[in-house]
Design a protein around this motif. Structure first.
Motif, short mmCIF file in Angstrom:
data_model
loop_
_atom_site.label_atom_id
_atom_site.label_comp_id
_atom_site.label_asym_id
_atom_site.label_seq_id
_atom_site.Cartn_x
_atom_site.Cartn_y
_atom_site.Cartn_z
N ASP A 232 -10.64 3.24 82.17
CA ASP A 232 -9.41 2.53 81.88
C ASP A 232 -8.24 3.42 82.28
N MET A 236 -1.82 1.43 82.24
CA MET A 236 -2.06 0.00 82.23
C MET A 236 -2.38 -0.47 80.81
N ALA A 237 -3.20 0.28 80.12
CA ALA A 237 -3.57 -0.09 78.74
C ALA A 237 -2.33 -0.12 77.84
N SER A 239 0.80 -0.59 78.80
CA SER A 239 1.63 -1.74 79.19
C SER A 239 1.11 -3.01 78.52
N GLN A 240 -0.20 -3.18 78.54
CA GLN A 240 -0.78 -4.39 77.93
C GLN A 240 -0.60 -4.40 76.42
N LEU A 241 -0.75 -3.22 75.82
CA LEU A 241 -0.59 -3.10 74.37
C LEU A 241 0.84 -3.47 73.97
N ALA A 243 3.00 -5.15 75.65
CA ALA A 243 3.33 -6.55 75.98
C ALA A 243 2.89 -7.48 74.85
N LYS A 244 1.85 -7.11 74.15
CA LYS A 244 1.37 -7.95 73.04
C LYS A 244 2.34 -7.95 71.85
N CYS A 360 -5.64 -1.95 69.77
CA CYS A 360 -5.88 -0.91 70.77
C CYS A 360 -7.31 -1.07 71.33
N PRO A 361 -7.46 -1.09 72.66
CA PRO A 361 -8.81 -1.25 73.23
C PRO A 361 -9.66 0.01 72.98
#
Ligand code: BES
Ligand code: MN
Length: 470
Positions: A232, A236-237, A239-241, A243-244, A360-361
């Motif tokens: 990962d 990017m992770a 940014s996605q976090l 954005a949520k 968090c992934p």
């Protein structure tokens, strides 16, 4: 009193020169390399206070020092204190000599710590936030002392060096100096006004929590061609976090975030509508294509009476010239949330943490570092002291003052109330285009002069308020 006002009028050029000397000292509290310069700035300020006739000292703390400067206590005030009767009024003036980091430096027209006068403004980091503003109060008291005009009250200036980093050590100082600092109110000029024709009494500020989110990925930056695709990417992770955390319509999508927010009253919404700034002016001033904010609220409401979640800084991977093909080891975001009355900083911190942990992934490790925090502030705009302040504003600016609710934070005002039992009178001299916290910060010289007059008149008005018949 006329001699005080005349003194102010005749000494403006010298005052501006002195303010320039003060602004030349790079007192950036957030940056460790400036530690010595904060001390030097505190020493300069204390020296200047003595020069104008105050009793001043520099008080060390675990962080940057605090400057205390007092008007000479007259025999009559000492006697009154001894008798414990007819106590002479005592007001504090609060300000901060620390400034925000000046970066990005290349956007300054002239260097941030080389003050430049252009038209009716002085450009330098710290000019409006906050050196120029509390300097106006110092010049007013100088006028009393140098003209031999008796002050109707005792004054204590408390100028700290850590406001821009959350005032971590000031509350402890207030506790250990409780009796020395006991006062009728604290006067603070560290806010703004809607425009030059509308002096303002600010009756509410937002609170704040600060923290950093770090997502850790691989144990080092990796070749993105050799390994990319199988690990990962923390940037990017993140940014996605992040954005949520944003729902549609400008809402913060963190469960529980709005739970304690008190709805705006119809009365307050009406007051907001009376302010002179139009949405179009605001959009132009900020240089955005279109304003953006929480649905159902005006921009004025959004920026002062609604909570927010802001990314202040976002870092990951290579930032230098040209390209570099890596999967970064980590990604980091500096965050602040602005809070409104009734939202508790500890609770908001908790709901944010809980939610981040939940979403968090599993491919990255989440690290959360807590920073400073403070509750929102709300004070009565109809108290006798507020009325006195409005009279001083009206007379000094020759304009009708407005009641103002603002979105910035001054963490220590809550402690003035809790520890000293004193309300803060927020009488800001800043203008919306002063560029506080931005490149090319400025302070308007007319605001400076009117601020001095307001301060001189304020002590007369405050001591005339019911309860203190001078
Ligand atoms: N002078 C501001 C606060 C302010 C600005 C209040 C405009 C109202 C209107 C103060 O110096 C400041 O910037 N405070 C920080 C506090 C934080 C770092 C804890 C802020 O609001 O970001
Ligand atoms: Mn500031």
């Amino acid at each position: 009193m006329q001699s005080v006002l005349d003194y102010l009028k005749h000494n403006q050029d010298r005052f501006v020169g002195e303010l320039c000397a003060y602004l030349r000292l790079p007192s950036v509290s957030a940056q460790p390399q400036h530690k010595q310069e904060l001390r030097a700035c505190a020493d300069w300020l204390a020296g200047h206070c003595r020069h104008i006739g105050l009793d001043a000292r520099v008080c060390p703390t675990q962080g940057h020092p605090i400057v205390i400067a007092k008007t000479p206590r007259s025999n009559s005030s000492l006697a009154a204190a001894k008798r414990g009767s007819g106590r002479r009024p005592h007001f504090m003036v609060y300000g901060h000599y620390d400034v925000q980091p000046p970066e990005p430096l290349d956007l300054w027209q002239t260097p941030p710590f080389e003050p430049r006068i252009a038209g009716r403004a002085i450009f330098a980091r710290g000019s409006t936030d906050n050196k120029g503003q509390h300097f106006a109060h110092l010049k007013a008291v100088e006028a009393y002392l140098k003209t031999g005009t008796p002050l109707p009250c005792d004054l204590t200036f408390i100028i700290e060096g850590e406001e821009e980093v959350g005032s971590a050590h000031l509350a402890k100082f207030l506790k250990s100096h409780r009796s020395e600092l006991a006062c009728d109110a604290v006067v603070v000029s560290d806010t703004g006004m809607p425009d030059a024709d509308h002096p303002a009494l600010t009756y509410a500020l937002r609170g704040i929590i600060a923290f950093e989110i770090t997502l850790h990925g691989p144990s080092r930056d990796l070749h993105s061609g050799i390994f990319g695709g199988a690990v990962d990417n923390p940037a990017m992770a993140l940014s996605q976090l992040l954005a949520k955390l944003r729902a549609g319509h400008g809402r913060v999508a963190i469960p529980g975030f709005y739970d304690d927010v008190v709805p705006l009253s119809a009365y307050e919404r009406k007051q907001f509508k009376r302010l002179p700034t139009t949405d179009r002016e605001l959009q132009k001033l900020l240089g955005v294509k279109k304003l953006f904010g929480e649905h159902g609220f005006t921009p004025m409401e959004q920026r002062s009476a609604r909570p927010t979640f802001e990314i202040n800084g976002l870092t990951s991977g290579y930032q230098g010239a040209g390209s570099k093909t890596i999967v970064p080891a980590l990604a980091r975001a500096k965050i602040t949330c602005r809070l409104v009355p009734n939202q508790r900083p500890a609770r908001i911190r908790q709901v944010v943490c809980d939610y981040l942990k939940k979403i968090c992934p599993p491919t990255v490790r989440l690290e959360l570092e807590a920073g400073h925090g403070a509750e929102a502030y709300l004070v009565s705009p109809t108290s006798p002291q507020a009325q006195a302040a409005l009279r001083a504003l009206r007379e000094a600016f020759q304009r009708e003052p407005v009641l103002f609710r603002e979105g910035g934070s001054i963490p220590i005002v809550n402690d003035f109330k809790k520890i000293l039992g004193a309300d803060s009178l927020l009488l800001g001299l800043g203008l919306p285009d002063d560029n506080a916290h931005s490149p090319n910060e400025k302070f308007d010289l007319d605001c400076f002069a009117k601020g001095q007059r307001m301060s001189a008149l304020l002590w007369q008005q405050l001591t005339r308020a019911p309860g203190h018949h001078a």
